[in-house]
Design a protein around this motif. Structure first.
Motif, PDB file in Angstrom:
ATOM      1  N   HIS A 185       0.852  -1.183   0.000  1.00 18.94           N
ATOM      2  CA  HIS A 185       0.000   0.000   0.000  1.00 18.94           C
ATOM      3  C   HIS A 185       0.894   1.242   0.000  1.00 18.94           C
ATOM      4  N   ARG A 186       1.006   1.900  -1.149  1.00 17.60           N
ATOM      5  CA  ARG A 186       1.842   3.089  -1.246  1.00 17.60           C
ATOM      6  C   ARG A 186       1.250   4.208  -0.398  1.00 17.60           C
ATOM      7  N   ARG A 187       2.090   5.152  -0.019  1.00 24.05           N
ATOM      8  CA  ARG A 187       1.672   6.159   0.944  1.00 24.05           C
ATOM      9  C   ARG A 187       0.472   6.977   0.466  1.00 24.05           C
ATOM     10  N   GLU A 188       0.431   7.309  -0.821  1.00 25.02           N
ATOM     11  CA  GLU A 188      -0.707   8.086  -1.316  1.00 25.02           C
ATOM     12  C   GLU A 188      -2.009   7.299  -1.187  1.00 25.02           C
ATOM     13  N   LYS A 189      -1.933   5.979  -1.342  1.00 28.64           N
ATOM     14  CA  LYS A 189      -3.111   5.132  -1.182  1.00 28.64           C
ATOM     15  C   LYS A 189      -3.525   5.058   0.282  1.00 28.64           C
ATOM     16  N   VAL A 190      -2.543   4.948   1.169  1.00 32.98           N
ATOM     17  CA  VAL A 190      -2.837   4.931   2.596  1.00 32.98           C
ATOM     18  C   VAL A 190      -3.491   6.249   3.008  1.00 32.98           C
ATOM     19  N   ARG A 191      -2.974   7.343   2.472  1.00 35.21           N
ATOM     20  CA  ARG A 191      -3.505   8.668   2.806  1.00 35.21           C
ATOM     21  C   ARG A 191      -4.972   8.794   2.402  1.00 35.21           C
ATOM     22  N   ASN A 207      -5.341 -12.848   6.382  1.00 32.49           N
ATOM     23  CA  ASN A 207      -5.414 -11.477   5.862  1.00 32.49           C
ATOM     24  C   ASN A 207      -6.078 -10.549   6.864  1.00 32.49           C
ATOM     25  N   GLN A 208      -6.193 -10.958   8.108  1.00 37.61           N
ATOM     26  CA  GLN A 208      -6.766 -10.102   9.147  1.00 37.61           C
ATOM     27  C   GLN A 208      -5.811  -8.983   9.556  1.00 37.61           C
ATOM     28  N   ARG A 209      -4.577  -9.084   9.148  1.00 35.53           N
ATOM     29  CA  ARG A 209      -3.571  -8.118   9.587  1.00 35.53           C
ATOM     30  C   ARG A 209      -2.835  -7.539   8.394  1.00 35.53           C
ATOM     31  N   LEU A 210      -2.153  -6.426   8.621  1.00 35.12           N
ATOM     32  CA  LEU A 210      -1.160  -5.877   7.709  1.00 35.12           C
ATOM     33  C   LEU A 210       0.135  -5.740   8.499  1.00 35.12           C
ATOM     34  N   LYS A 211       1.218  -5.405   7.810  1.00 34.40           N
ATOM     35  CA  LYS A 211       2.486  -5.167   8.493  1.00 34.40           C
ATOM     36  C   LYS A 211       3.033  -3.798   8.128  1.00 34.40           C
ATOM     37  N   VAL A 212       3.642  -3.164   9.115  1.00 33.62           N
ATOM     38  CA  VAL A 212       4.398  -1.937   8.898  1.00 33.62           C
ATOM     39  C   VAL A 212       5.871  -2.305   8.942  1.00 33.62           C
ATOM     40  N   HIS A 213       6.594  -1.997   7.890  1.00 32.57           N
ATOM     41  CA  HIS A 213       8.042  -2.216   7.823  1.00 32.57           C
ATOM     42  C   HIS A 213       8.731  -0.862   7.821  1.00 32.57           C
ATOM     43  N   CYS A 214       9.521  -0.591   8.841  1.00 30.90           N
ATOM     44  CA  CYS A 214      10.264   0.671   8.934  1.00 30.90           C
ATOM     45  C   CYS A 214      11.744   0.391   8.711  1.00 30.90           C
ATOM     46  N   GLY A 215      12.334   1.010   7.693  1.00 29.04           N
ATOM     47  CA  GLY A 215      13.742   0.795   7.400  1.00 29.04           C
ATOM     48  C   GLY A 215      14.642   1.433   8.446  1.00 29.04           C
ATOM     49  N   VAL A 216      15.478   0.608   9.078  1.00 27.34           N
ATOM     50  CA  VAL A 216      16.407   1.084  10.106  1.00 27.34           C
ATOM     51  C   VAL A 216      17.834   1.094   9.575  1.00 27.34           C
ATOM     52  N   ILE A 217      18.283  -0.031   9.014  1.00 25.18           N
ATOM     53  CA  ILE A 217      19.625  -0.147   8.421  1.00 25.18           C
ATOM     54  C   ILE A 217      19.494  -0.977   7.148  1.00 25.18           C
ATOM     55  N   ASN A 218      19.883  -0.414   6.016  1.00 26.11           N
ATOM     56  CA  ASN A 218      19.855  -1.161   4.757  1.00 26.11           C
ATOM     57  C   ASN A 218      20.807  -0.503   3.766  1.00 26.11           C
ATOM     58  N   GLU A 264      15.996   3.674   4.780  1.00 20.39           N
ATOM     59  CA  GLU A 264      16.160   4.126   6.160  1.00 20.39           C
ATOM     60  C   GLU A 264      15.292   5.355   6.420  1.00 20.39           C
ATOM     61  N   GLY A 265      14.538   5.304   7.501  1.00 18.48           N
ATOM     62  CA  GLY A 265      13.695   6.424   7.877  1.00 18.48           C
ATOM     63  C   GLY A 265      12.314   6.412   7.268  1.00 18.48           C
ATOM     64  N   VAL A 266      11.966   5.350   6.536  1.00 17.69           N
ATOM     65  CA  VAL A 266      10.673   5.274   5.855  1.00 17.69           C
ATOM     66  C   VAL A 266       9.915   4.037   6.330  1.00 17.69           C
ATOM     67  N   CYS A 267       8.628   4.211   6.614  1.00 12.00           N
ATOM     68  CA  CYS A 267       7.762   3.099   7.004  1.00 12.00           C
ATOM     69  C   CYS A 267       6.832   2.760   5.838  1.00 12.00           C
ATOM     70  N   GLU A 268       6.770   1.497   5.492  1.00 14.84           N
ATOM     71  CA  GLU A 268       5.908   1.028   4.410  1.00 14.84           C
ATOM     72  C   GLU A 268       4.829   0.110   4.989  1.00 14.84           C
ATOM     73  N   LEU A 269       3.663   0.111   4.342  1.00 18.01           N
ATOM     74  CA  LEU A 269       2.546  -0.738   4.752  1.00 18.01           C
ATOM     75  C   LEU A 269       2.394  -1.853   3.738  1.00 18.01           C
ATOM     76  N   ILE A 270       2.511  -3.099   4.189  1.00 15.89           N
ATOM     77  CA  ILE A 270       2.445  -4.232   3.272  1.00 15.89           C
ATOM     78  C   ILE A 270       1.400  -5.244   3.747  1.00 15.89           C
ATOM     79  N   ASP A 271       0.977  -6.076   2.807  1.00 18.33           N
ATOM     80  CA  ASP A 271       0.056  -7.187   3.095  1.00 18.33           C
ATOM     81  C   ASP A 271       0.805  -8.474   2.792  1.00 18.33           C
ATOM     82  N   ASP A 272       1.276  -9.138   3.833  1.00 15.96           N
ATOM     83  CA  ASP A 272       2.091 -10.334   3.607  1.00 15.96           C
ATOM     84  C   ASP A 272       1.262 -11.592   3.413  1.00 15.96           C
TER      85      ASP A 272
END
Length: 262
Positions: free
Chosen positions: A18-24, A159-170, A187-195
């Motif tokens: 889910h890209r940020r504009e879609k989340v917004r 599919n009851q959940r989503l995940k937030v992935h925040c880049g710390v070191i990459n 790094e510094g960006v959080c993404e919303l994914i459906d695993d």
């Protein structure tokens, strides 16, 4: 490919990323909360995990919940990496799912000495989501993948959940792949994914270690679709069942959480 659809109402606009504009546009309260969370990635998440590693600290055993002990930082237990090394350390979890307004739950900080600011940041995210009639955060962990590690094609069990992935070191652009879509952690960006969509990860020998903060959140459409908690056996997420019923009187569905169509 997707796993079994546990709740048809969540399939309408399902997507692996889910890209940020879609989340917004779809979940504005969640978008706001993620922007606040991103402010804490470097001063909290990154600073605390690096400080712990620099000190050579052994992570403390986590608190027990319903007789299940969360482990110290250790090799990831699911067995889906067939080469290399993948480690995890849980630092926060929700004690109890309480999806009805007025019964907000609190996050448990599993190591308040090592990760005080990280826990506080996730607690704020959890509170913001619950204030917006969403179920909030389930668990939070640091997840680290080392060079020459392969995670086979896999999916989440629900599919009851989503995940937030925040880049710390990459430092070398390690990425996750769904079919022909690649997502590189920044790094510094959080993404919303459906695993619940099939995905895989493979790092090369010349890619240095990647660390992210991974948060499991209950799908933000669950409450808006009329689902309430029916059964919870433990805080690992196993045994969590939802049933559909009318919202309690005086507890309207939040328009901002409704899926947009068309």
């Amino acid at each position: 490919q997707w796993v079994k659809i546990y709740h048809e109402g969540l399939a309408t606009e399902a997507a692996p990323w889910h890209r940020r504009e879609k989340v917004r546009s779809r979940w504005p309260a969640l978008a706001d909360a993620l922007e606040e969370l991103e402010k804490e990635i470097v001063p909290s998440f990154k600073a605390e995990i690096l400080a712990a590693r620099e000190a050579g600290q052994e992570f403390r055993p986590a608190a027990q919940e319903n007789g299940t002990e969360l482990q110290q930082e250790s090799e990831q237990h699911e067995g889906i990496h067939v080469t290399g090394n993948w480690t995890e350390v849980y630092f926060t979890m929700d004690r109890k799912v309480t999806p009805v307004r007025g019964r907000a739950s609190k996050m448990i900080c599993l190591d308040p000495i090592t990760f005080p600011r990280s826990c506080k940041a996730v607690e704020q995210l959890h509170a913001s989501l619950q204030a917006a009639y969403q179920f909030g955060v389930h668990t939070g962990r640091f997840s680290t993948i080392f060079p020459e590690t392969k995670l086979v094609l896999h999916t989440a069990p629900t599919n009851q959940r989503l995940k937030v992935h925040c880049g710390v070191i990459n430092p070398d652009g390690m990425h996750m792949r769904w079919s022909d879509v690649n997502m590189t952690w920044q790094e510094g960006v959080c993404e919303l994914i459906d695993d619940s969509f099939e995905h895989e990860i493979e790092s090369s020998a010349d890619q240095r270690t990647r660390t992210i903060v991974e948060l499991k959140i209950w799908h933000p459409d669950m409450f808006a679709s009329g689902y309430r908690l029916a059964l919870q056996e433990n805080c690992s997420g196993h045994g969590v069942k939802f049933k559909k019923e009318a919202p309690p009187e005086g507890d309207p569905k939040p328009p901002q959480s409704e899926p947009r169509r068309g």
